[in-house]
Scaffold this motif. Structure first.
Motif: not given
Length: 249
Positions: A98, A173-174, A176-177, A181-185, A187, A206
């Motif tokens: 992040k 952004a990709d 970072q994910v 992971g998407y649970d801790d994305e 935005r 995307h």
């Protein structure tokens, strides 16, 4: 004559040798893991839910190397210790990802604002020129068509410039994910808001939607614009055909 044989161990009730008693193996002493903690790790506490742990770190800048459990830890620590250490480094990676996104996206977001404004202005100009056909006399249609093609070209250039910025942001952004992971994305709209920018309306897809651009295909915003331009032209051709204007039709 009866003979007896001395046994080293007594027989059990089945007549077989009873196994020799085995001394319990004492667990290996646990090694102090603090030397393997992440440099920014401060402490851990039980989380709000059973079995959860909250990890505390000093602030990440995003310029640090990606947190990884030290390979040497696997050689000296017990399995339970390496698992716990791995969870610590997983928490560190999320925070680091992040911080890295904030650091890398900030200058791109700053450049994006005027580019998005230019696109919205060009799009509004295109729609204004098209709507003017409803007020254009028959003798002025060709002149208005010229204005329309100019507005289309301007909108396409503005959309193309936005696609360049959007692709950069989509890639960040990709990344970072991919780490958190998407649970801790985190935005991009959140990062933009932290910088005082409103990116809620920005068209950022995307990263997969931009990959085909390297093969000469338009990006997602250019696709949307192309559909709008085609619909407008088909409507004008339909009107010209109904009016009997074969040259325009």
């Amino acid at each position: 004559m009866t003979r007896t044989i001395a046994l080293a161990h007594d027989l059990d009730h089945s007549g077989l040798h009873a196994p020799a008693p085995v001394s319990p193996i004492a667990p290996a002493p646990l090694v102090d893991t603090s030397r393997y903690d992440h440099p920014l790790f401060q402490r851990s506490e039980p989380g709000r839910y059973e079995g959860c742990v909250t990890y505390y770190f000093a602030a990440f800048t995003g310029s640090e190397p990606e947190p990884q459990t030290p390979p040497a830890a696997y050689k000296v620590l017990a399995w339970e210790q390496t698992a716990e250490l791995g969870r610590q480094y997983e928490a560190a990676r999320i925070l680091w990802s992040k911080a890295r996104l904030r650091r890398q996206a900030a200058p791109v977001l700053a450049k994006a604002t005027p580019v998005w404004d230019a696109w919205t202005a060009a799009k509004a100009g295109l729609e204004h020129v098209y709507s003017a056909f409803w007020e254009t006399g028959d003798g002025r249609w060709r002149a208005q068509l010229l204005k329309l093609t100019d507005a289309e070209n301007a909108a396409e250039a503005a959309a193309g410039a936005w696609e360049e910025i959007a692709q950069q942001l989509a890639r960040l952004a990709d990344d970072q994910v991919a780490v958190a992971g998407y649970d801790d994305e985190l935005r991009l709209t959140t990062v933009a808001a932290e910088l005082g920018l409103d990116a809620s309306d920005w068209h950022i897809d995307h990263i997969d939607a931009y990959i085909d651009r390297s093969w000469g295909r338009p990006g997602p915003l250019l696709d949307v614009l192309a559909a709008q331009i085609n619909a407008q032209r088909e409507r004008l051709i339909e009107v010209a055909r109904l009016a009997g204007d074969r040259e325009l039709a």
